[in-house]
Design a protein around this motif. Structure first.
Motif, PDB file in Angstrom:
ATOM      1  N   GLY A  31       0.848  -1.171  -0.060  1.00 48.69           N
ATOM      2  CA  GLY A  31      -0.004  -0.007   0.138  1.00 48.69           C
ATOM      3  C   GLY A  31       0.796   1.126  -0.002  1.00 48.69           C
ATOM      4  O   GLY A  31       1.893   1.324   0.574  1.00 48.69           O
TER       5      GLY A  31
ATOM      6  N   VAL B 204      -1.514  -0.985  -4.114  1.00 48.09           N
ATOM      7  CA  VAL B 204      -2.779   0.036  -3.904  1.00 48.09           C
ATOM      8  C   VAL B 204      -2.459   1.105  -3.239  1.00 48.09           C
ATOM      9  O   VAL B 204      -1.597   1.126  -2.270  1.00 48.09           O
ATOM     10  CB  VAL B 204      -3.862  -0.990  -2.897  1.00 48.09           C
ATOM     11  CG1 VAL B 204      -5.153  -0.312  -2.716  1.00 48.09           C
ATOM     12  CG2 VAL B 204      -4.192  -2.348  -3.344  1.00 48.09           C
TER      13      VAL B 204
ATOM     14  N   SER C 128      -4.078   5.006  -1.728  1.00 52.24           N
ATOM     15  CA  SER C 128      -5.106   5.824  -0.972  1.00 52.24           C
ATOM     16  C   SER C 128      -4.637   7.089  -0.887  1.00 52.24           C
ATOM     17  O   SER C 128      -3.323   7.549  -0.871  1.00 52.24           O
ATOM     18  CB  SER C 128      -5.522   4.993   0.133  1.00 52.24           C
ATOM     19  OG  SER C 128      -6.538   5.669   0.740  1.00 52.24           O
TER      20      SER C 128
ATOM     21  N   SER D  63      -6.165   6.424   6.159  1.00 54.10           N
ATOM     22  CA  SER D  63      -6.981   5.361   5.182  1.00 54.10           C
ATOM     23  C   SER D  63      -6.138   4.049   4.955  1.00 54.10           C
ATOM     24  O   SER D  63      -6.461   2.879   4.951  1.00 54.10           O
ATOM     25  CB  SER D  63      -7.188   6.078   3.921  1.00 54.10           C
ATOM     26  OG  SER D  63      -8.208   7.057   4.227  1.00 54.10           O
ATOM     27  N   LEU D  64      -4.771   4.259   4.524  1.00 52.15           N
ATOM     28  CA  LEU D  64      -3.983   3.150   4.456  1.00 52.15           C
ATOM     29  C   LEU D  64      -3.768   2.086   5.485  1.00 52.15           C
ATOM     30  O   LEU D  64      -3.858   1.094   5.391  1.00 52.15           O
ATOM     31  CB  LEU D  64      -2.628   3.600   4.074  1.00 52.15           C
ATOM     32  CG  LEU D  64      -2.619   4.260   2.629  1.00 52.15           C
ATOM     33  CD1 LEU D  64      -1.071   4.852   2.589  1.00 52.15           C
ATOM     34  CD2 LEU D  64      -2.535   3.303   1.463  1.00 52.15           C
TER      35      LEU D  64
ATOM     36  N   ALA E   6      -6.193   1.745   7.911  1.00 53.44           N
ATOM     37  CA  ALA E   6      -7.416   1.020   8.069  1.00 53.44           C
ATOM     38  C   ALA E   6      -7.374   0.112   6.941  1.00 53.44           C
ATOM     39  O   ALA E   6      -8.032  -1.282   7.417  1.00 53.44           O
ATOM     40  CB  ALA E   6      -8.477   2.069   7.923  1.00 53.44           C
ATOM     41  N   MET E   7      -7.144   0.322   5.649  1.00 50.55           N
ATOM     42  CA  MET E   7      -6.981  -0.800   4.815  1.00 50.55           C
ATOM     43  C   MET E   7      -6.328  -1.897   5.099  1.00 50.55           C
ATOM     44  O   MET E   7      -6.397  -3.136   4.904  1.00 50.55           O
ATOM     45  CB  MET E   7      -6.817  -0.094   3.540  1.00 50.55           C
ATOM     46  CG  MET E   7      -7.844   0.824   2.870  1.00 50.55           C
ATOM     47  SD  MET E   7      -7.029   2.023   1.489  1.00 50.55           S
ATOM     48  CE  MET E   7      -7.018   0.850   0.044  1.00 50.55           C
ATOM     49  N   LEU E   8      -4.866  -1.532   5.506  1.00 46.13           N
ATOM     50  CA  LEU E   8      -4.057  -2.741   5.909  1.00 46.13           C
ATOM     51  C   LEU E   8      -4.628  -3.672   6.832  1.00 46.13           C
ATOM     52  O   LEU E   8      -4.832  -4.933   6.870  1.00 46.13           O
ATOM     53  CB  LEU E   8      -2.690  -1.983   6.435  1.00 46.13           C
ATOM     54  CG  LEU E   8      -1.676  -3.060   6.828  1.00 46.13           C
ATOM     55  CD1 LEU E   8      -1.192  -4.141   6.059  1.00 46.13           C
ATOM     56  CD2 LEU E   8      -0.543  -2.235   7.629  1.00 46.13           C
TER      57      LEU E   8
ATOM     58  N   GLY F 151      -7.901  -3.993   7.607  1.00 44.50           N
ATOM     59  CA  GLY F 151      -8.868  -4.700   7.003  1.00 44.50           C
ATOM     60  C   GLY F 151      -8.413  -5.887   5.927  1.00 44.50           C
ATOM     61  O   GLY F 151      -9.463  -6.408   5.315  1.00 44.50           O
TER      62      GLY F 151
ATOM     63  N   ARG G 164      -6.907  -5.115   2.814  1.00 43.42           N
ATOM     64  CA  ARG G 164      -7.055  -4.694   1.622  1.00 43.42           C
ATOM     65  C   ARG G 164      -5.673  -4.894   0.861  1.00 43.42           C
ATOM     66  O   ARG G 164      -5.580  -5.200  -0.387  1.00 43.42           O
ATOM     67  CB  ARG G 164      -7.534  -3.354   1.338  1.00 43.42           C
ATOM     68  CG  ARG G 164      -8.677  -3.188   1.911  1.00 43.42           C
ATOM     69  CD  ARG G 164      -9.906  -3.560   0.968  1.00 43.42           C
ATOM     70  NE  ARG G 164      -9.619  -2.708  -0.351  1.00 43.42           N
ATOM     71  CZ  ARG G 164      -9.937  -1.593  -0.443  1.00 43.42           C
ATOM     72  NH1 ARG G 164     -10.798  -0.841   0.333  1.00 43.42           N
ATOM     73  NH2 ARG G 164      -9.779  -0.805  -1.568  1.00 43.42           N
TER      74      ARG G 164
END
Length: 321
Positions: free
Chosen positions: A167, A186, A188, A193-194, A196-198, A200, A202
């Motif tokens: 990310g 990916v 963001s 946000s990164l 949270a994505m990690l 989660g 993503r």
């Protein structure tokens, strides 16, 4: 020669003498009065440094490095004023403010290429192409989910890491570097946000400078969370941090370049880095992680060869594309 010509020559002779004196005086103007510099000759040089308020330890260091450069050039240039302007601007707004040179006239950021006409319009500040971190900023810790530690522990090559997804921030230079090295990523808009994505699932890892991980964990309250920095694996790619100076201040840009070059040559800039980031550097040496190396195409020659703390032992981690 006609009488008319003689009369004209006599009439213009005093003005010609004044013009010659003006040309001689212009030849001796100090650098501070160079074209584009709006200060009066011999005026005090002032740095108004943009601090975006998100990375206090890094900004403390960058201020110290700028001060060191100014001190190294004090015998040649004289006194100066160094002001820290803490203002949470977006990066494009900060670049525009530096360009105007009123609120701030210096910011420090990674070197990045200019590829399009729009890039050139948005980033035509003066570049001081002397790396300020001695290559250390490109030593990237990998933030991962705690449950994935064993997965990264066994990775030995870039080809193996390419099986995972990274990310990056949307405007980061890192994204270009990783894509140039065929690393799937990916992106963001921001670090929050990164993270949270990690968490989660993503993507699998988030490369952050090892000099910023502690600040990141504190700011986002990550201690005790499901995220951690891998102690077993790091990335390295050249990511020189340079000063960008307002085009209204060419003398300041020249002075910073001279000062940083002197500080690098006599070792004082390297000592400043190791003293300021002692905890982070000691932790790296104690963990001795494997380091995989990425290339950064397009770097200027004066920045491409920056030595890095984490690079020497990295050769064993290189892999074919």
């Amino acid at each position: 020669m006609s009488l008319t010509c003689i009369g004209l020559c006599r009439r213009w002779r005093p003005l010609a003498g004044l013009a010659l004196l003006a040309l001689l005086a212009a030849a001796w103007l100090p650098v501070s009065a160079a074209p584009g510099d709006h200060r009066p000759a011999n005026a005090l040089i002032e740095i108004r440094y943009w601090d975006w308020t998100k990375t206090p330890k890094r900004d403390d260091y960058q201020m110290a490095a700028l001060r060191l450069a100014m001190e190294k050039t004090r015998p040649d240039w004289g006194d100066y004023r160094l002001i820290r302007v803490a203002k949470p601007l977006s990066t494009p707004r900060a670049r525009a403010e530096v360009f105007r040179g009123e609120l701030v006239n210096v910011h420090v950021a990674p070197w990045r290429p200019l590829e399009t006409e729009l890039d050139k319009l948005n980033e035509n500040n003066l570049r001081v192409n002397v790396g300020m971190f001695g290559g250390t900023f490109g030593c990237r810790s990998l933030l991962i989910r705690t449950e994935d530690r064993d997965k990264l522990r066994h990775i030995k090559t870039l080809d193996e890491l390419r099986q995972l997804q990274g990310g990056v921030g949307r405007a980061w230079v890192d994204g270009r570097v990783m894509r140039d090295n065929h690393m799937p990523v990916v992106d963001s808009a921001d670090v929050g946000s990164l993270l949270a994505m990690l968490a989660g699932g993503r993507f699998d890892y988030l490369p952050m400078s090892m000099l910023e991980v502690d600040t990141l964990f504190q700011e986002h309250h990550l201690s005790g969370s499901t995220l951690m920095a891998s102690p077993d694996l790091m990335l390295y790619y050249p990511l020189p941090m340079i000063a960008y100076v307002s085009p209204t201040e060419p003398a300041l840009a020249k002075r910073l370049e001279q000062g940083l070059q002197r500080a690098r040559a006599d070792g004082s800039l390297g000592r400043l880095t190791t003293e300021h980031f002692k905890d982070e550097i000691d932790r790296f040496k104690a963990q001795a992680p494997r380091v995989l190396v990425l290339q950064h195409p397009g770097l200027p020659a004066e920045l491409a060869g920056e030595p890095a703390l984490c690079q020497p032992g990295a050769a064993r981690g290189k892999a074919s594309r």
